[in-house]
Design an enzyme around this catalytic site. Structure first.
Site, PDB file in Angstrom:
ATOM      1  N   HIS A 178      30.496  27.516  39.945  1.00 15.60           N
ATOM      2  CA  HIS A 178      31.732  28.207  39.964  1.00 15.60           C
ATOM      3  C   HIS A 178      32.652  27.353  39.817  1.00 15.60           C
ATOM      4  CE1 HIS A 178      34.604  31.539  41.520  1.00 15.60           C
ATOM      5  NE2 HIS A 178      35.214  30.520  41.550  1.00 15.60           N
ATOM      6  N   GLU A 179      32.764  26.053  40.723  1.00 20.55           N
ATOM      7  CA  GLU A 179      33.677  25.152  40.679  1.00 20.55           C
ATOM      8  C   GLU A 179      33.782  24.530  39.235  1.00 20.55           C
ATOM      9  OE1 GLU A 179      36.028  25.742  42.733  1.00 20.55           O
ATOM     10  OE2 GLU A 179      34.841  26.549  44.039  1.00 20.55           O
ATOM     11  N   HIS A 203      35.603  26.077  36.553  1.00 18.93           N
ATOM     12  CA  HIS A 203      37.064  25.835  36.553  1.00 18.93           C
ATOM     13  C   HIS A 203      37.461  24.720  35.688  1.00 18.93           C
ATOM     14  CE1 HIS A 203      38.537  29.068  39.186  1.00 18.93           C
ATOM     15  NE2 HIS A 203      37.903  28.962  40.062  1.00 18.93           N
ATOM     16  N   CYS A 222      37.550  34.432  44.001  1.00 22.93           N
ATOM     17  CA  CYS A 222      38.110  33.409  43.579  1.00 22.93           C
ATOM     18  C   CYS A 222      39.536  33.303  44.382  1.00 22.93           C
ATOM     19  CB  CYS A 222      38.286  33.056  42.104  1.00 22.93           C
ATOM     20  SG  CYS A 222      38.976  31.497  41.599  1.00 22.93           S
TER      21      CYS A 222
HETATM   22  C1  UDB Z   1      35.759  30.986  47.738  1.00 17.98           C
HETATM   23  N1  UDB Z   1      35.064  32.216  49.633  1.00 17.98           N
HETATM   24  O1  UDB Z   1      36.317  30.063  48.434  1.00 17.98           O
HETATM   25  F1  UDB Z   1      28.861  32.414  51.928  1.00 17.98           F
HETATM   26  F2  UDB Z   1      31.758  31.444  55.705  1.00 17.98           F
HETATM   27  C2  UDB Z   1      35.413  32.491  48.155  1.00 17.98           C
HETATM   28  C3  UDB Z   1      36.936  33.114  48.389  1.00 17.98           C
HETATM   29  C4  UDB Z   1      37.368  33.342  46.930  1.00 17.98           C
HETATM   30  C5  UDB Z   1      36.254  34.611  48.992  1.00 17.98           C
HETATM   31  C6  UDB Z   1      37.921  32.582  49.194  1.00 17.98           C
HETATM   32  C7  UDB Z   1      33.838  32.366  50.013  1.00 17.98           C
HETATM   33  O2  UDB Z   1      32.726  32.539  49.147  1.00 17.98           O
HETATM   34  N2  UDB Z   1      33.584  32.126  51.341  1.00 17.98           N
HETATM   35  C8  UDB Z   1      32.477  32.171  52.057  1.00 17.98           C
HETATM   36  C9  UDB Z   1      31.091  32.463  51.481  1.00 17.98           C
HETATM   37  C10 UDB Z   1      30.076  32.372  52.326  1.00 17.98           C
HETATM   38  C11 UDB Z   1      30.123  31.896  53.704  1.00 17.98           C
HETATM   39  C12 UDB Z   1      31.602  31.822  54.051  1.00 17.98           C
HETATM   40  C13 UDB Z   1      32.571  31.800  53.365  1.00 17.98           C
HETATM   41  N3  UDB Z   1      35.329  30.920  46.468  1.00 17.98           N
HETATM   42  C14 UDB Z   1      35.770  29.417  46.098  1.00 17.98           C
HETATM   43  C15 UDB Z   1      36.680  29.571  44.797  1.00 17.98           C
HETATM   44  O3  UDB Z   1      37.428  30.435  44.435  1.00 17.98           O
HETATM   45  N4  UDB Z   1      36.697  28.295  44.247  1.00 17.98           N
HETATM   46  O4  UDB Z   1      37.475  28.078  42.855  1.00 17.98           O
HETATM   47  C16 UDB Z   1      34.846  31.571  45.416  1.00 17.98           C
HETATM   48  C17 UDB Z   1      33.204  31.470  45.693  1.00 17.98           C
HETATM   49  C18 UDB Z   1      32.685  32.570  45.003  1.00 17.98           C
HETATM   50  C19 UDB Z   1      31.082  32.057  44.513  1.00 17.98           C
HETATM   51  C20 UDB Z   1      31.362  30.819  44.779  1.00 17.98           C
HETATM   52  C21 UDB Z   1      32.689  30.093  45.374  1.00 17.98           C
HETATM   53 ZN    ZN Z   2      37.459  29.963  41.779  1.00 16.36          ZN
END
Ligand code: UDB
Ligand code: ZN
Length: 184
Positions: A153-154, A157, A109
């Site tokens: 996930h969003e 939140h 996250c």
């Molecule tokens: C993310 N990124 O943005 F499959 F190119 C995560 C982080 C916490 C590692 C930055 C991510 O999953 N990037 C990703 C995934 C892929 C391909 C790619 C990049 N989140 C969003 C967040 O924290 N929102 O509140 C966490 C994810 C975990 C599972 C769903 C969202």
């Molecule tokens: Zn998150």
């Protein structure tokens, strides 16, 4: 421009609140907030800009993560040659599968600066509605695979739920019966 310093971390109480519904049509301020959130995701996925501004590459961002307790989030994610580019207000799961799914790599996250090992079980398929600021229309989306995981996930939140709330504390890598692994 949203930077990492604008993203609240784990200990912040706003992450545990149930966020407020947004009145429609959205105000310019709310629309602008969502556009900035989407812009963060784009910037963070740009190899040059992410280095220049030290942005963690994100696929989704919810308003409470930037200290705004409102029911809205942005998603920008490419999966299977398909782009999921959404800025949603008052999103709602109207139906879901019985089947569960989980990312084999676990979850992280943007608001959590540590690794939390374990599987997060979520619905394998969801139907979600919401008001899309990009198109200024009510949308109905059917999602599976990685996009379904990111939307859930969003949405969590907006309800004060963190991904690790779903991890089995006794056995973090316990797989629920019949759950579908998602590799990414
Ligand atoms: C993310 N990124 O943005 F499959 F190119 C995560 C982080 C916490 C590692 C930055 C991510 O999953 N990037 C990703 C995934 C892929 C391909 C790619 C990049 N989140 C969003 C967040 O924290 N929102 O509140 C966490 C994810 C975990 C599972 C769903 C969202
Ligand atoms: Zn998150």
């Amino acid at each position: 421009m949203i930077l990492m310093k604008d993203i609240v971390r784990e200990d912040h109480p706003i992450l545990r609140k149930v966020a407020d519904e947004v009145s429609l049509p959205p105000s310019n301020e709310d629309k602008n907030t969502l556009k900035e959130m989407r812009e963060y995701l784009l910037n963070s996925q740009d190899p040059e800009l992410s280095v220049k501004y030290n942005l963690r590459p994100g696929v989704g961002l919810a308003a409470p993560q930037i200290n705004i307790s409102k029911r809205m989030f942005a998603i920008y994610l490419e999966d299977n040659e398909k782009l999921y580019d959404y800025a949603l207000i008052n999103p709602k799961i109207i139906s879901h599968s019985v089947e569960k799914a989980y990312l084999t790599s676990g979850e992280g996250c943007l608001s959590v600066d540590r690794n939390v090992p374990g599987y997060v079980h979520r619905y394998a398929r969801i139907t979600i509605t919401g008001y899309d600021v990009n198109t200024e229309q009510e949308v109905k989306l059917r999602l599976k695979g990685l996009p379904a995981i990111v939307f859930q996930h969003e949405l969590d939140h907006l309800n004060g739920v963190m991904f690790y709330d779903h991890i089995n504390p006794e056995n973090p890598f316990q797989i629920e019966e019949g759950a579908k692994p998602i590799n990414r």
